[in-house]
Design a protein around this motif. Structure first.
Motif, PDB file in Angstrom:
ATOM      1  N   ALA A   1       0.821  -1.214   0.000  1.00  0.00           N
ATOM      2  CA  ALA A   1       0.000   0.000   0.000  1.00  0.00           C
ATOM      3  C   ALA A   1       0.854   1.264   0.000  1.00  0.00           C
ATOM      4  O   ALA A   1       0.445   2.293  -0.544  1.00  0.00           O
ATOM      5  CB  ALA A   1      -0.925   0.000   1.214  1.00  0.00           C
TER       6      ALA A   1
ATOM      7  N   GLY B   1       1.273   1.766  -4.805  1.00  0.00           N
ATOM      8  CA  GLY B   1       0.330   2.345  -3.845  1.00  0.00           C
ATOM      9  C   GLY B   1       0.584   3.824  -3.679  1.00  0.00           C
ATOM     10  O   GLY B   1       0.557   4.588  -4.634  1.00  0.00           O
TER      11      GLY B   1
ATOM     12  N   SER C   1      -4.554   5.076  -5.281  1.00  0.00           N
ATOM     13  CA  SER C   1      -3.233   4.648  -4.826  1.00  0.00           C
ATOM     14  C   SER C   1      -2.642   5.631  -3.825  1.00  0.00           C
ATOM     15  O   SER C   1      -2.139   5.237  -2.765  1.00  0.00           O
ATOM     16  CB  SER C   1      -2.282   4.476  -6.023  1.00  0.00           C
ATOM     17  OG  SER C   1      -2.373   5.577  -6.912  1.00  0.00           O
TER      18      SER C   1
ATOM     19  N   ALA D   1      -5.041   3.520  -0.808  1.00  0.00           N
ATOM     20  CA  ALA D   1      -4.321   2.269  -0.547  1.00  0.00           C
ATOM     21  C   ALA D   1      -3.926   2.134   0.919  1.00  0.00           C
ATOM     22  O   ALA D   1      -4.120   1.080   1.536  1.00  0.00           O
ATOM     23  CB  ALA D   1      -3.085   2.170  -1.440  1.00  0.00           C
TER      24      ALA D   1
END
Length: 298
Positions: free
Chosen positions: A151, A156, A183, A187
């Motif tokens: 993430a 991410g 993202s 994320a």
């Protein structure tokens, strides 16, 4: 549930544990650690660590699980703070105010700020993999570390920031905007909820539902951020208002207008809450947090 009371209680728990876990500015690295601590403890809502704790609570509200989730929550705040330090740098958004205080690079200098961000990012994984989180089963810890690393990394948050810079000043459509913010913002928010749930031993079905919750909360959070940038004051935000417009960034209000953007945020929150249909009252903090995110004024 009174969400402001819940937020305040959980924020205090996170602050207390951060104070216990964070390195002290002593010895030869004292100036570097001081710059890390400056941004980490300058304030903030602590939304991501609170989402982590609420994600754990939705699955298992025992005190043992709540305690086990705290180092993970603190690691997430370290990562989030690192991202703010770097976002504020002259080469990025070039902001001089964050959380109502001078940004890291304006206090410590640009090089020290870069290193403070680097230090917080890597220290987060020290917290996740070391003795502070040793009460979490190793197989679960590996999954948590992988989820958070993914993430925060090139696919991410970092990748999203890269896209944000690439498309600054460009005419782009909704798909690109959604990709940037899914993202850049969504994320890590999703990973925050999921990592807490993993600590608590969530089932695959619970993880799927909480991932859907996180994605929709992340969308709502970003839309509201975009709206606040054009509607709130610098004093209210604790950072420069109108910076997105000045940087010519594509935002939800710039594409859809304010009212449609507001409607989109409310719809995303409703989808997030619907994703929790399989959970009982233990997930009420997550439900209330979703509503808080769309209603917040700063």
């Amino acid at each position: 549930m009174e969400i402001k009371t819940y937020l305040n209680e959980q924020r205090q728990r996170v602050e207390k544990r951060l104070a216990e876990l964070m390195l002290e500015p002593v010895g030869e690295f004292s100036s570097h650690i001081e710059s890390m601590r400056y941004s980490l403890f300058v304030g903030g809502k602590r939304i991501r660590p609170v989402l982590c704790l609420a994600g754990a609570e939705a699955v298992d509200s025992s005190e043992t699980v709540r305690e086990n989730a705290l180092p993970v929550a603190c690691a997430l705040e370290c990562i989030h703070t690192y991202s703010l330090i770097h976002d504020d740098l002259p080469a990025m958004d070039n902001d001089d105010l964050r959380r109502g205080k001078p940004t890291n690079h304006t206090v410590f200098g640009e090089a020290a700020a870069i290193l403070a961000g680097d230090g917080l990012l890597t220290y987060a994984f020290d917290l996740l993999s070391g003795p502070n989180s040793a009460r979490i089963d190793d197989s679960i810890r590996i999954r948590i570390i992988q989820a958070i690393a993914h993430a925060a990394g090139p696919l991410g948050m970092v990748g999203g920031q890269s896209l944000d810079m690439i498309y600054e000043g460009a005419q782009v459509g909704y798909e690109t905007l959604r990709s940037i913010h899914r993202s850049k913002t969504g994320a890590l928010i999703t990973a925050s909820v999921l990592s807490g749930a993993m600590v608590a031993g969530a089932t695959p079905d619970q993880e799927t539902a909480l991932a859907a919750y996180g994605k929709n909360v992340g969308l709502a959070f970003q839309i509201v951020d975009d709206l606040l940038d054009v509607e709130a004051t610098t004093e209210e935000l604790g950072k420069p208002a109108g910076s997105d417009v000045q940087s010519d960034k594509v935002t939800y209000p710039s594409l859809f207008g304010r009212e449609t953007s507001r409607t989109m945020a409310r719809e995303a929150v409703q989808e997030a809450i619907t994703a929790l249909d399989g959970f009982d009252a233990q997930a009420d903090p997550l439900r209330a947090l979703a509503q808080f995110i769309v209603d917040r004024k700063k």
